[in-house]
Design an enzyme around this catalytic site. Structure first.
Site, short mmCIF file in Angstrom:
data_model
loop_
_atom_site.label_atom_id
_atom_site.label_comp_id
_atom_site.label_asym_id
_atom_site.label_seq_id
_atom_site.Cartn_x
_atom_site.Cartn_y
_atom_site.Cartn_z
N ARG A 58 5.77 10.32 -9.90
CA ARG A 58 4.82 10.20 -8.79
C ARG A 58 3.41 10.32 -9.35
NH1 ARG A 58 3.44 14.49 -6.52
NH2 ARG A 58 5.52 15.37 -6.20
N TYR A 111 -8.32 -7.31 9.24
CA TYR A 111 -6.86 -7.44 9.22
C TYR A 111 -6.27 -6.49 10.26
CZ TYR A 111 -2.11 -6.87 7.44
OH TYR A 111 -0.76 -6.79 7.32
N ASP A 184 -12.15 -5.32 0.98
CA ASP A 184 -10.76 -5.79 0.92
C ASP A 184 -10.82 -7.20 0.33
OD1 ASP A 184 -8.28 -6.94 1.41
OD2 ASP A 184 -8.02 -5.98 3.36
N LYS A 209 0.12 -10.08 -1.73
CA LYS A 209 -0.36 -11.43 -1.48
C LYS A 209 -0.61 -12.16 -2.81
CE LYS A 209 -0.09 -9.64 2.61
NZ LYS A 209 -1.23 -9.06 3.31
C1 LIG Z 1 -1.53 -7.88 4.05
C2 LIG Z 1 -2.90 -7.38 4.09
C3 LIG Z 1 -3.18 -5.99 4.07
C4 LIG Z 1 -2.09 -4.95 4.10
O1 LIG Z 1 -1.28 -4.99 2.97
P1 LIG Z 1 0.28 -4.60 2.95
O2 LIG Z 1 0.67 -4.86 1.55
O3 LIG Z 1 0.96 -5.48 3.95
O4 LIG Z 1 0.39 -3.17 3.36
C5 LIG Z 1 -4.50 -5.61 4.06
N1 LIG Z 1 -5.52 -6.50 4.08
C6 LIG Z 1 -5.28 -7.83 4.11
C7 LIG Z 1 -6.44 -8.77 4.14
C8 LIG Z 1 -3.98 -8.31 4.13
O5 LIG Z 1 -3.77 -9.62 4.18
#
Ligand SMILES: *Cc1c(COP(=O)(O)O)cnc(C)c1O
Length: 396
Positions: A58, A111, A184, A209
């Site tokens: 962890r 998001y 982000d 992603k």
């Molecule tokens: C998918 C996404 C998230 C969240 O990520 P997870 O891996 O699904 O927890 C945050 N910001 C954006 C822009 C996203 O597309």
């Protein structure tokens, strides 16, 4: 241990670093690819005699360390952290850097999951928030409460409307008020956009992603700038490290390895995502039933000039609206054969979805509600002609 000193490789370009940063061949075996250290604990050489600091997985795991060093290097940051999901990464940023009583600002088209985390979890924990249009640095400035606002959160491009925020302008607004700027960077990816170089203090990704890129892993990452210029936040990386270990939402070794593998081809994939997205946009422009196309690469996009200045190219995400309204959108999405109807984005395969009923259903009835006639595309790396032919039959 997990400090990436990218000053060591200033001569190397992005693609080289994506393949090599944090990933020297194993000194014992010569293994070119980092091992998946599928272990929870480590033998100590006498009590407290940790080998290279590894004590318990962890707290630290070598496969995760490799990923953390690679992603920190790619973002030009000081320290990287890998989490079990993008939202776990966001939680570590928000609850690691804010304290009850603080105030933060988030974009009106954040998001959906980010908004839910802020509105339902972080707010209940004692942090107040304001919404501001991310395309307007002045609107953000207007929401700052001197001494109370501690963090500005932006996404660019935004999800699902592909709004563009001027990172450098917002960083200036944030820093003149002693506020931290978090970006982000999921939609753009580290390859297309480098927020830390534009003045951001912290960058996060849903590595689910584009970073992972193959729709086979859920993960998140945080990178903290080498120097966080905000007073009182000098220890931002330490706070996130503490939170990562204390809450424990860490990226497991197998997941870390999958993201590392994905990053090696990020630059190639992004170029192809962009090529295909440009072809799909051209096709959509030829359709009279498409009333609006949201793509920052279009001259008509309100954020086009800023996107052109701060992004290498315009990315693989497109959304568009249909004259036939919500029913036409929902019916068309149901008719695709090659485009997979599904949530998420950034994988090699093309995905199509209806934000109002799917990814953004949780923000219905709020200021973040998205139009019902909107379709979102995550353009994959298949042959563009096949993608266009399928869209053509689906739209009818
Ligand atoms: C998918 C996404 C998230 C969240 O990520 P997870 O891996 O699904 O927890 C945050 N910001 C954006 C822009 C996203 O597309």
């Amino acid at each position: 241990m997990s400090t990436a000193d990218n000053a060591e490789r200033p001569e190397h370009g992005f693609s080289t670093r994506a393949i090599h940063a944090g990933q020297e061949p194993d000194p014992r075996t010569g293994s070119v690819v980092p091992a998946i250290y599928q272990t929870s604990t480590y033998k100590q050489d006498g009590v407290g005699g940790f080998r290279e600091g590894y004590e318990y997985s962890r707290s630290a795991n070598p496969t995760r360390t490799a990923l953390q060093e690679c992603i920190a290097d790619l973002e030009g940051g000081g320290q990287g952290f890998a989490f079990a999901s993008g939202l776990a990464a966001e939680d570590a940023i928000l609850r690691g850097l804010l304290r009850p009583g603080d105030h933060m600002i988030i974009p009106t088209d954040a998001y959906g999951g980010t908004f839910r985390l802020v509105d339902k979890v972080v707010k209940a924990w004692g942090v107040d928030y304001s919404l501001a249009k991310v395309g307007h640095a002045d609107a953000i400035r207007g929401e700052i409460r001197p001494g109370v606002t501690k963090l500005i959160w932006i996404e660019t491009p935004t999800n699902p409307l592909l709004g563009i925020a001027d990172i450098a302008a917002i960083a200036a607004v944030a820093h003149e008020a002693g506020v931290l700027l978090v970006v982000d960077n999921t939609f753009a990816s580290s390859y297309l956009q480098q927020p830390l170089a534009l003045g951001a203090d912290v960058v996060m990704h849903s590595t689910t992603k584009y970073a992972g890129g193959h729709s086979d892993v859920v993960g998140g990452a945080v990178v903290v700038a080498k120097q966080v210029p905000v007073p009182g936040m000098e220890d931002a990386a330490e706070r996130i490290a503490f939170h990562q270990n204390s809450l424990g939402a860490v990226s497991g070794p197998m997941d870390s390895w999958l993201v590392l593998r994905g990053l090696k081809t990020l630059s190639l994939r992004m170029e192809r995502h962009c090529d295909n997205a440009e072809s799909v946009v051209q096709f959509l422009q030829s359709r009279p039933d498409v009333t609006q196309i949201h793509y920052p690469g279009l001259d008509s996009h309100p954020g086009h000039d800023i996107a052109a200045a701060q992004m290498k190219r315009f990315g693989g995400m497109i959304s568009f609206q249909l004259a036939g309204g919500e029913q036409h959108a929902v019916d068309s999405i149901g008719r695709t054969r090659l485009w997979t109807l599904g949530e998420s984005l950034g994988g090699v395969e093309s995905l199509i979805e209806h934000p109002a009923r799917m990814t953004h259903a949780s923000v219905r009835g709020t200021e973040l509600e998205v139009p019902g006639d909107l379709i979102r595309l995550s353009v994959g790396i298949e042959d563009a002609a096949d993608l266009i032919a399928d869209l053509e039959q689906a739209l009818g």
